[in-house]
Scaffold this active site. Sequence first.
Site, PDB file in Angstrom:
ATOM      1  N   HIS A   1       0.825 -11.912   1.690  1.00  0.00           N
ATOM      2  CA  HIS A   1      -0.243 -11.135   1.048  1.00  0.00           C
ATOM      3  C   HIS A   1      -1.016 -11.942  -0.012  1.00  0.00           C
ATOM      4  O   HIS A   1      -2.242 -11.896  -0.060  1.00  0.00           O
ATOM      5  CB  HIS A   1       0.366  -9.873   0.419  1.00  0.00           C
ATOM      6  CG  HIS A   1      -0.592  -8.745   0.280  1.00  0.00           C
ATOM      7  ND1 HIS A   1      -0.212  -7.440   0.364  1.00  0.00           N
ATOM      8  CD2 HIS A   1      -1.931  -8.707   0.047  1.00  0.00           C
ATOM      9  CE1 HIS A   1      -1.269  -6.651   0.201  1.00  0.00           C
ATOM     10  NE2 HIS A   1      -2.322  -7.408   0.008  1.00  0.00           N
TER      11      HIS A   1
ATOM     12  N   TYR B   1       0.824  -1.223   0.000  1.00  0.00           N
ATOM     13  CA  TYR B   1       0.000   0.000   0.000  1.00  0.00           C
ATOM     14  C   TYR B   1       0.856   1.271   0.000  1.00  0.00           C
ATOM     15  O   TYR B   1       0.338   2.364  -0.220  1.00  0.00           O
ATOM     16  CB  TYR B   1      -0.949   0.052   1.215  1.00  0.00           C
ATOM     17  CG  TYR B   1      -1.891  -1.131   1.361  1.00  0.00           C
ATOM     18  CD1 TYR B   1      -2.085  -2.037   0.317  1.00  0.00           C
ATOM     19  CD2 TYR B   1      -2.592  -1.359   2.542  1.00  0.00           C
ATOM     20  CE1 TYR B   1      -2.939  -3.129   0.461  1.00  0.00           C
ATOM     21  CE2 TYR B   1      -3.448  -2.441   2.678  1.00  0.00           C
ATOM     22  CZ  TYR B   1      -3.615  -3.332   1.634  1.00  0.00           C
ATOM     23  OH  TYR B   1      -4.451  -4.400   1.783  1.00  0.00           O
TER      24      TYR B   1
HETATM   25  N1  LIG Z   1      -5.428  -8.850   1.719  1.00  0.00           N
HETATM   26  C1  LIG Z   1      -5.736  -8.308   0.563  1.00  0.00           C
HETATM   27  O1  LIG Z   1      -5.331  -8.753  -0.510  1.00  0.00           O
HETATM   28  C2  LIG Z   1      -6.629  -7.092   0.571  1.00  0.00           C
HETATM   29  C3  LIG Z   1      -7.222  -6.667  -0.643  1.00  0.00           C
HETATM   30  C4  LIG Z   1      -8.052  -5.546  -0.596  1.00  0.00           C
HETATM   31  C5  LIG Z   1      -8.271  -4.886   0.587  1.00  0.00           C
HETATM   32  N2  LIG Z   1      -7.659  -5.312   1.744  1.00  0.00           N
HETATM   33  C6  LIG Z   1      -7.858  -4.585   3.034  1.00  0.00           C
HETATM   34  O2  LIG Z   1      -9.247  -4.447   3.266  1.00  0.00           O
HETATM   35  C7  LIG Z   1      -9.567  -3.059   3.407  1.00  0.00           C
HETATM   36  C8  LIG Z   1     -10.969  -2.786   2.892  1.00  0.00           C
HETATM   37  O3  LIG Z   1     -11.096  -3.061   1.530  1.00  0.00           O
HETATM   38  P1  LIG Z   1     -11.192  -1.915   0.404  1.00  0.00           P
HETATM   39  O4  LIG Z   1     -10.434  -0.715   0.867  1.00  0.00           O
HETATM   40  O5  LIG Z   1     -10.749  -2.513  -0.877  1.00  0.00           O
HETATM   41  O6  LIG Z   1     -12.722  -1.617   0.244  1.00  0.00           O
HETATM   42  P2  LIG Z   1     -13.991  -1.369   1.183  1.00  0.00           P
HETATM   43  O7  LIG Z   1     -13.611  -1.155   2.585  1.00  0.00           O
HETATM   44  O8  LIG Z   1     -14.961  -2.458   0.856  1.00  0.00           O
HETATM   45  O9  LIG Z   1     -14.589  -0.038   0.553  1.00  0.00           O
HETATM   46  C9  LIG Z   1     -13.958   1.191   0.638  1.00  0.00           C
HETATM   47  C10 LIG Z   1     -14.852   2.200  -0.108  1.00  0.00           C
HETATM   48  O10 LIG Z   1     -16.097   2.319   0.591  1.00  0.00           O
HETATM   49  C11 LIG Z   1     -16.319   3.683   0.943  1.00  0.00           C
HETATM   50  N3  LIG Z   1     -16.963   3.671   2.283  1.00  0.00           N
HETATM   51  C12 LIG Z   1     -16.421   3.302   3.470  1.00  0.00           C
HETATM   52  N4  LIG Z   1     -17.339   3.396   4.459  1.00  0.00           N
HETATM   53  C13 LIG Z   1     -18.485   3.840   3.879  1.00  0.00           C
HETATM   54  C14 LIG Z   1     -19.777   4.138   4.376  1.00  0.00           C
HETATM   55  N5  LIG Z   1     -20.078   4.021   5.664  1.00  0.00           N
HETATM   56  N6  LIG Z   1     -20.720   4.581   3.487  1.00  0.00           N
HETATM   57  C15 LIG Z   1     -20.430   4.710   2.180  1.00  0.00           C
HETATM   58  N7  LIG Z   1     -19.238   4.426   1.642  1.00  0.00           N
HETATM   59  C16 LIG Z   1     -18.260   3.995   2.482  1.00  0.00           C
HETATM   60  C17 LIG Z   1     -14.951   4.327   0.955  1.00  0.00           C
HETATM   61  O11 LIG Z   1     -15.047   5.700   0.615  1.00  0.00           O
HETATM   62  P3  LIG Z   1     -14.207   6.888   1.309  1.00  0.00           P
HETATM   63  O12 LIG Z   1     -12.843   6.357   1.703  1.00  0.00           O
HETATM   64  O13 LIG Z   1     -14.137   7.906   0.231  1.00  0.00           O
HETATM   65  O14 LIG Z   1     -15.010   7.342   2.484  1.00  0.00           O
HETATM   66  C18 LIG Z   1     -14.245   3.563  -0.166  1.00  0.00           C
HETATM   67  O15 LIG Z   1     -14.590   4.097  -1.432  1.00  0.00           O
HETATM   68  C19 LIG Z   1      -8.460  -2.363   2.603  1.00  0.00           C
HETATM   69  O16 LIG Z   1      -8.378  -0.999   2.888  1.00  0.00           O
HETATM   70  C20 LIG Z   1      -7.266  -3.179   3.016  1.00  0.00           C
HETATM   71  O17 LIG Z   1      -6.811  -2.777   4.299  1.00  0.00           O
HETATM   72  C21 LIG Z   1      -6.868  -6.406   1.750  1.00  0.00           C
END
Ligand SMILES: NC(=O)c1ccc[n+]([C@@H]2O[C@H](COP(=O)([O-])OP(=O)(O)OC[C@H]3O[C@@H](n4cnc5c(N)ncnc54)[C@H](OP(=O)(O)O)[C@@H]3O)[C@@H](O)[C@H]2O)c1
Length: 267
Positions: A94, A37
């Site tokens: 990862h 990241y």
């Molecule tokens: N291990 C892996 O391979 C892997 C892969 C992907 C992700 N991850 C981890 O999982 C975490 C979460 O996944 P992600 O970041 O891909 O996606 P996510 O958490 O499913 O979605 C994030 C999106 O949702 C929006 N959001 C958050 N809370 C909200 C709410 N209450 N109402 C409306 N919209 C909302 C955010 O907007 P804003 O930020 O603009 O508010 C952003 O656009 C990552 O940050 C990372 O730490 C791990």
Amino acid sequence: MPLLGLGTFKISNEDVKDVVKQALDIGYRHIDTAQMYGNEEGVGFGINASSVPRESIFITSKQRHHMSLDNMKQAFFQTLNDLQTEYLDLYLIHWPNHDKKINQQSWAFFEWLYEQKLVRAIGVSNFQIHHLNDLFETAKIKPHVNQVELHPALNQAPLNAFLKQEGIQIISYGPFMKGGIMNAPFKEPLEKVASKYKISIHQLILAWGQAKGIPMIPKTQTHSRLIENYQTLNIKLNQNDIDAIDAVNRGVRVYTDPDNNPWGIYQ
Ligand SMILES: NC(=O)c1ccc[n+]([C@@H]2O[C@H](COP(=O)([O-])OP(=O)(O)OC[C@H]3O[C@@H](n4cnc5c(N)ncnc54)[C@H](OP(=O)(O)O)[C@@H]3O)[C@@H](O)[C@H]2O)c1
């Protein structure tokens, strides 16, 4: 591990400083980052800028790629240095490599880190059942966790049943399906349940995961959403509603398919 954490994927190294500090002020005690990241330095800065002691915070990071032992060590100590910490609470491989021997070799390094008490728990991410079975052939310690894509449209029930049997904790990532949960056919049934509790669909999903004992790590860099998501710790869903959300599953994956991931090569 606190059931609710802050995801930091796609938050810049600069922005994440303030987001992490705000999250800790609100009450979050679980931060998920990764070397991939490019924001570990900012996460470390945010933690240091808060008044919350390091030992009260659960920090997860992930090894970028499978590498030679020397390079893996270097990457791990760089992560510690950037996060300004002496240990991690959880360290993950990862993505699986497509060669099981390489996963086994990386895992031996993770076991060494655990034995040295440099990490409190070790795990994997994006591992399918076959990747885990291959790892078990040589593992001295089973992974403590497997962090995978998990949301109502991909509830991972078969994988989770296997993990429970093996004593491995599942963690959800991508709870909002890259925005896809607001589209048909998912939005309508979720909205129906959410309206009963007068909560948002986003809150419903986080409460659903937590009710099933699944740690959720939503990413947001919007202060009001940090609060909105944190409030889900107080939402209790009844079993019928949990079942109704389980029934939304369509096996839809929106993140990279682990079996075809482009990072599954030795680097
Ligand atoms: N291990 C892996 O391979 C892997 C892969 C992907 C992700 N991850 C981890 O999982 C975490 C979460 O996944 P992600 O970041 O891909 O996606 P996510 O958490 O499913 O979605 C994030 C999106 O949702 C929006 N959001 C958050 N809370 C909200 C709410 N209450 N109402 C409306 N919209 C909302 C955010 O907007 P804003 O930020 O603009 O508010 C952003 O656009 C990552 O940050 C990372 O730490 C791990």
